[in-house]
Motif scaffolding. Structure first.
Motif, PDB file in Angstrom:
ATOM      1  N   PRO A 247      15.161  -9.602  -4.781  1.00  0.00           N
ATOM      2  CA  PRO A 247      16.143  -9.764  -5.764  1.00  0.00           C
ATOM      3  C   PRO A 247      16.171 -10.798  -6.880  1.00  0.00           C
ATOM      4  N   ALA A 248      16.637 -10.772  -7.819  1.00  0.00           N
ATOM      5  CA  ALA A 248      16.782 -11.839  -9.050  1.00  0.00           C
ATOM      6  C   ALA A 248      17.407 -13.079  -8.434  1.00  0.00           C
ATOM      7  N   ASN A 249      17.133 -14.018  -9.250  1.00  0.00           N
ATOM      8  CA  ASN A 249      18.091 -15.401  -8.419  1.00  0.00           C
ATOM      9  C   ASN A 249      19.475 -15.208  -8.667  1.00  0.00           C
ATOM     10  N   GLY A 250      20.037 -15.503  -7.421  1.00  0.00           N
ATOM     11  CA  GLY A 250      21.673 -15.505  -7.392  1.00  0.00           C
ATOM     12  C   GLY A 250      21.943 -13.998  -6.980  1.00  0.00           C
ATOM     13  N   LYS A 251      21.180 -12.972  -7.114  1.00  0.00           N
ATOM     14  CA  LYS A 251      21.556 -11.661  -6.675  1.00  0.00           C
ATOM     15  C   LYS A 251      21.075 -11.313  -5.223  1.00  0.00           C
ATOM     16  N   THR A 252      21.747 -10.294  -4.587  1.00  0.00           N
ATOM     17  CA  THR A 252      21.541 -10.013  -3.133  1.00  0.00           C
ATOM     18  C   THR A 252      20.858  -8.670  -2.903  1.00  0.00           C
ATOM     19  N   ASN A 253      19.963  -8.657  -2.202  1.00  0.00           N
ATOM     20  CA  ASN A 253      19.113  -7.290  -1.733  1.00  0.00           C
ATOM     21  C   ASN A 253      19.748  -7.191  -0.121  1.00  0.00           C
ATOM     22  N   ILE A 254      19.861  -6.003   0.167  1.00  0.00           N
ATOM     23  CA  ILE A 254      20.271  -5.645   1.599  1.00  0.00           C
ATOM     24  C   ILE A 254      19.352  -4.593   2.122  1.00  0.00           C
ATOM     25  N   TYR A 255      18.673  -4.787   3.109  1.00  0.00           N
ATOM     26  CA  TYR A 255      17.513  -3.979   3.693  1.00  0.00           C
ATOM     27  C   TYR A 255      17.978  -3.872   5.096  1.00  0.00           C
ATOM     28  N   VAL A 256      17.775  -2.301   5.336  1.00  0.00           N
ATOM     29  CA  VAL A 256      17.897  -2.199   6.638  1.00  0.00           C
ATOM     30  C   VAL A 256      16.460  -1.704   7.382  1.00  0.00           C
ATOM     31  N   LEU A 257      16.017  -2.253   8.595  1.00  0.00           N
ATOM     32  CA  LEU A 257      14.733  -2.050   9.057  1.00  0.00           C
ATOM     33  C   LEU A 257      15.197  -1.429  10.464  1.00  0.00           C
ATOM     34  N   GLU A 258      14.131  -0.425  10.913  1.00  0.00           N
ATOM     35  CA  GLU A 258      14.358   0.329  12.291  1.00  0.00           C
ATOM     36  C   GLU A 258      12.838   0.287  12.677  1.00  0.00           C
ATOM     37  N   THR A 259      12.844   0.058  14.057  1.00  0.00           N
ATOM     38  CA  THR A 259      11.689   0.296  14.724  1.00  0.00           C
ATOM     39  C   THR A 259      11.702   0.752  16.070  1.00  0.00           C
ATOM     40  N   VAL A 260      10.673   1.566  16.718  1.00  0.00           N
ATOM     41  CA  VAL A 260      10.827   2.223  18.011  1.00  0.00           C
ATOM     42  C   VAL A 260       9.543   1.861  18.754  1.00  0.00           C
ATOM     43  N   ASP A 261       8.720   0.977  18.072  1.00  0.00           N
ATOM     44  CA  ASP A 261       7.455   0.619  18.936  1.00  0.00           C
ATOM     45  C   ASP A 261       7.339  -0.952  19.270  1.00  0.00           C
ATOM     46  N   ALA A 262       8.409  -1.497  19.599  1.00  0.00           N
ATOM     47  CA  ALA A 262       8.283  -2.892  19.806  1.00  0.00           C
ATOM     48  C   ALA A 262       8.105  -3.766  18.623  1.00  0.00           C
ATOM     49  N   GLY A 263       8.295  -3.224  17.532  1.00  0.00           N
ATOM     50  CA  GLY A 263       7.994  -4.147  16.382  1.00  0.00           C
ATOM     51  C   GLY A 263       6.861  -4.151  15.817  1.00  0.00           C
ATOM     52  N   ALA A 264       5.798  -3.121  16.244  1.00  0.00           N
ATOM     53  CA  ALA A 264       4.478  -2.787  15.648  1.00  0.00           C
ATOM     54  C   ALA A 264       4.703  -2.341  14.241  1.00  0.00           C
ATOM     55  N   SER A 265       5.779  -1.461  14.038  1.00  0.00           N
ATOM     56  CA  SER A 265       5.956  -0.852  12.876  1.00  0.00           C
ATOM     57  C   SER A 265       7.597  -0.923  12.525  1.00  0.00           C
ATOM     58  N   PHE A 266       7.685  -0.877  11.155  1.00  0.00           N
ATOM     59  CA  PHE A 266       9.168  -0.684  10.685  1.00  0.00           C
ATOM     60  C   PHE A 266       9.290   0.283   9.701  1.00  0.00           C
ATOM     61  N   THR A 267      10.326   0.864   9.601  1.00  0.00           N
ATOM     62  CA  THR A 267      10.881   1.592   8.462  1.00  0.00           C
ATOM     63  C   THR A 267      11.804   0.789   7.788  1.00  0.00           C
ATOM     64  N   VAL A 268      11.561   0.679   6.248  1.00  0.00           N
ATOM     65  CA  VAL A 268      12.409  -0.288   5.747  1.00  0.00           C
ATOM     66  C   VAL A 268      13.228   0.444   4.575  1.00  0.00           C
ATOM     67  N   LEU A 269      14.488   0.364   4.684  1.00  0.00           N
ATOM     68  CA  LEU A 269      15.384   1.149   3.603  1.00  0.00           C
ATOM     69  C   LEU A 269      16.080   0.006   2.970  1.00  0.00           C
ATOM     70  N   LEU A 270      15.983   0.016   1.266  1.00  0.00           N
ATOM     71  CA  LEU A 270      16.747  -0.717   0.706  1.00  0.00           C
ATOM     72  C   LEU A 270      18.073  -0.005   0.357  1.00  0.00           C
ATOM     73  N   ALA A 271      19.112  -0.984   1.019  1.00  0.00           N
ATOM     74  CA  ALA A 271      20.540  -0.405   0.960  1.00  0.00           C
ATOM     75  C   ALA A 271      21.301  -0.843  -0.180  1.00  0.00           C
ATOM     76  N   GLY A 272      20.799  -1.878  -0.713  1.00  0.00           N
ATOM     77  CA  GLY A 272      21.442  -2.517  -1.968  1.00  0.00           C
ATOM     78  C   GLY A 272      20.592  -3.377  -2.813  1.00  0.00           C
ATOM     79  N   GLN A 273      20.430  -3.244  -3.913  1.00  0.00           N
ATOM     80  CA  GLN A 273      19.640  -4.109  -4.822  1.00  0.00           C
ATOM     81  C   GLN A 273      20.301  -4.826  -5.869  1.00  0.00           C
ATOM     82  N   ASP A 274      20.017  -6.176  -6.013  1.00  0.00           N
ATOM     83  CA  ASP A 274      20.179  -6.872  -7.183  1.00  0.00           C
ATOM     84  C   ASP A 274      21.903  -7.180  -7.295  1.00  0.00           C
ATOM     85  N   MET A 275      22.514  -7.186  -6.221  1.00  0.00           N
ATOM     86  CA  MET A 275      24.071  -7.093  -5.925  1.00  0.00           C
ATOM     87  C   MET A 275      24.569  -8.459  -6.608  1.00  0.00           C
ATOM     88  N   ALA A 276      25.600  -8.327  -7.170  1.00  0.00           N
ATOM     89  CA  ALA A 276      26.158  -9.591  -7.566  1.00  0.00           C
ATOM     90  C   ALA A 276      26.850 -10.282  -6.457  1.00  0.00           C
TER      91      ALA A 276
END
Length: 120
Positions: free
Chosen positions: A91-120
């Motif tokens: 995210p840009a300075n002062g802006k917010t990104n919200i990520y949702v991450l999911e794992t089913v293998d004890a954190g060896a891998s994650f699926t990353v979804l960008l739920a919000g980008q450069d939110m004020a």
């Protein structure tokens, strides 16, 4: 209560449902402390993830990043899968990104979804 899906034995409920603010120490998100994390880095940062539930148990977290300066954000310590294999910009300075991450293998891998980008 937290809903835990154990892929080996089915659905179970283990604790009060809701979201709990987790702990970030030295850029490490301790997944045993919660499922919602928030950070406001002031310089480039590499995040790692520790203490994910055992393999076969689905775990998801929400991660809010609001930098106070222009930064480079990196996720490390696991394999990360992104939509269309494109890593979103920090995210840009002062802006917010919200990520949702999911794992089913004890954190060896994650699926990353960008739920919000450069939110004020």
């Amino acid at each position: 209560m937290t809903v835990v899906t154990d892929l080996t034995s089915g659905f179970s409920v283990t604790s009060p449902m809701g979201e709990k603010l987790g702990t970030i120490t030295s850029s490490d998100l301790d997944l045993s402390t919660g499922n919602v994390f928030s950070d406001a880095p002031s310089s480039n940062v590499t995040y790692t993830f520790s203490n994910a539930p055992a393999s076969g148990i689905a775990y998801a977290l929400t991660f809010k990043v609001t930098p106070s300066a222009a930064i480079t954000l990196t996720l490390s310590g696991a394999t990360f899968r992104y939509a269309k294999e494109v890593i979103p910009d920090a995210p840009a300075n002062g802006k917010t990104n919200i990520y949702v991450l999911e794992t089913v293998d004890a954190g060896a891998s994650f699926t990353v979804l960008l739920a919000g980008q450069d939110m004020a």
